[in-house]
Design a protein around this motif. Sequence first.
Motif, PDB file in Angstrom:
ATOM      1  N   TYR A 177      13.088   3.278  30.097  1.00 57.09           N
ATOM      2  CA  TYR A 177      13.501   4.121  28.977  1.00 57.09           C
ATOM      3  C   TYR A 177      12.961   3.524  27.690  1.00 57.09           C
ATOM      4  O   TYR A 177      13.092   2.315  27.459  1.00 57.09           O
ATOM      5  CB  TYR A 177      15.030   4.224  28.895  1.00 57.09           C
ATOM      6  CG  TYR A 177      15.522   4.798  27.586  1.00 57.09           C
ATOM      7  CD1 TYR A 177      15.562   6.179  27.394  1.00 57.09           C
ATOM      8  CD2 TYR A 177      15.921   3.966  26.543  1.00 57.09           C
ATOM      9  CE1 TYR A 177      15.990   6.714  26.188  1.00 57.09           C
ATOM     10  CE2 TYR A 177      16.352   4.493  25.333  1.00 57.09           C
ATOM     11  CZ  TYR A 177      16.384   5.864  25.155  1.00 57.09           C
ATOM     12  OH  TYR A 177      16.800   6.393  23.961  1.00 57.09           O
ATOM     13  N   LEU A 178      12.356   4.352  26.857  1.00 53.32           N
ATOM     14  CA  LEU A 178      11.809   3.930  25.569  1.00 53.32           C
ATOM     15  C   LEU A 178      12.284   4.886  24.492  1.00 53.32           C
ATOM     16  O   LEU A 178      12.434   6.090  24.751  1.00 53.32           O
ATOM     17  CB  LEU A 178      10.273   3.968  25.581  1.00 53.32           C
ATOM     18  CG  LEU A 178       9.524   3.402  26.771  1.00 53.32           C
ATOM     19  CD1 LEU A 178       8.055   3.797  26.705  1.00 53.32           C
ATOM     20  CD2 LEU A 178       9.647   1.894  26.786  1.00 53.32           C
ATOM     21  N   SER A 179      12.500   4.373  23.284  1.00 54.32           N
ATOM     22  CA  SER A 179      12.800   5.275  22.167  1.00 54.32           C
ATOM     23  C   SER A 179      12.086   4.814  20.907  1.00 54.32           C
ATOM     24  O   SER A 179      11.922   3.610  20.663  1.00 54.32           O
ATOM     25  CB  SER A 179      14.306   5.381  21.933  1.00 54.32           C
ATOM     26  OG  SER A 179      14.879   4.130  21.601  1.00 54.32           O
ATOM     27  N   PHE A 180      11.645   5.798  20.153  1.00 53.95           N
ATOM     28  CA  PHE A 180      10.916   5.589  18.902  1.00 53.95           C
ATOM     29  C   PHE A 180      11.482   6.528  17.846  1.00 53.95           C
ATOM     30  O   PHE A 180      11.899   7.653  18.168  1.00 53.95           O
ATOM     31  CB  PHE A 180       9.422   5.924  19.070  1.00 53.95           C
ATOM     32  CG  PHE A 180       8.719   5.136  20.122  1.00 53.95           C
ATOM     33  CD1 PHE A 180       8.031   3.970  19.801  1.00 53.95           C
ATOM     34  CD2 PHE A 180       8.730   5.555  21.451  1.00 53.95           C
ATOM     35  CE1 PHE A 180       7.378   3.243  20.785  1.00 53.95           C
ATOM     36  CE2 PHE A 180       8.072   4.836  22.439  1.00 53.95           C
ATOM     37  CZ  PHE A 180       7.397   3.677  22.102  1.00 53.95           C
ATOM     38  N   LYS A 181      11.463   6.093  16.595  1.00 55.04           N
ATOM     39  CA  LYS A 181      11.768   7.039  15.530  1.00 55.04           C
ATOM     40  C   LYS A 181      10.713   8.145  15.573  1.00 55.04           C
ATOM     41  O   LYS A 181       9.547   7.901  15.845  1.00 55.04           O
ATOM     42  CB  LYS A 181      11.799   6.345  14.169  1.00 55.04           C
ATOM     43  CG  LYS A 181      12.976   5.383  14.049  1.00 55.04           C
ATOM     44  CD  LYS A 181      13.106   4.792  12.657  1.00 55.04           C
ATOM     45  CE  LYS A 181      14.329   3.877  12.589  1.00 55.04           C
ATOM     46  NZ  LYS A 181      14.572   3.375  11.218  1.00 55.04           N
ATOM     47  N   TYR A 182      11.167   9.361  15.325  1.00 55.54           N
ATOM     48  CA  TYR A 182      10.299  10.528  15.492  1.00 55.54           C
ATOM     49  C   TYR A 182       9.422  10.731  14.259  1.00 55.54           C
ATOM     50  O   TYR A 182       9.927  10.779  13.139  1.00 55.54           O
ATOM     51  CB  TYR A 182      11.148  11.773  15.734  1.00 55.54           C
ATOM     52  CG  TYR A 182      10.361  12.954  16.250  1.00 55.54           C
ATOM     53  CD1 TYR A 182      10.197  13.155  17.616  1.00 55.54           C
ATOM     54  CD2 TYR A 182       9.776  13.859  15.380  1.00 55.54           C
ATOM     55  CE1 TYR A 182       9.475  14.227  18.110  1.00 55.54           C
ATOM     56  CE2 TYR A 182       9.055  14.940  15.861  1.00 55.54           C
ATOM     57  CZ  TYR A 182       8.909  15.121  17.222  1.00 55.54           C
ATOM     58  OH  TYR A 182       8.182  16.189  17.699  1.00 55.54           O
TER      59      TYR A 182
END
Length: 198
Positions: free
Chosen positions: A135-140
């Motif tokens: 799972y990865l998350s980045f500011k959009y």
Amino acid sequence: MGNVEYTLDYYKENADEFYESTVIAEVEYLRERFLKNLPEKAHILDLGCGSGRDTKAFVDQGYEVDAIDGSPEMCELASSYTGIDVKCMDFFDLKDSEKYDGIWSCASILHVDKDRIPEMIVKMRDALKTGGVMYLSFKYGEFCGLRDGRYFVDLNEELFAELIKNVSGIRIIDEWVSVDVRRGKDVTWLNEVIRRED
């Protein structure tokens, strides 16, 4: 000073404040969307664990968890909070092979130099068992550079797809946009769940 040094300096100077603001953030719905792809009692790596919020949640749910972070100050706080030994290391020193069922990287590799993100994802892929998920998350968005004392890579769906197009043996199995749950934070996030398929 390089991008990594700026970011680590930020966490050194703001560790307590960052800990307090993130440890209480309720992101169970993000974790559940990740965990539904894992077996019971899966072995999870929390890569860039920060406050240790998600590490503790995984441990409390009966998962086997390893946790690492690049900031010595955050590692100390997270170790105290979670009750496990959080290892302080550069993400690029990850050298495990087919060890984990899942890798949770919540708002962490967004601090990696943009041109090295594919390399980082290869290391994460290699550390997963076949069929494992990350799972990865980045500011959009499309910003890349220093902001608020840290280096960030913001991505949208198209930019992320372009970044990983040459990484073999992986497939995006879930992708969505979410809003920040922290009080006073008007931030949108890109979330990616990727399976190792080779």
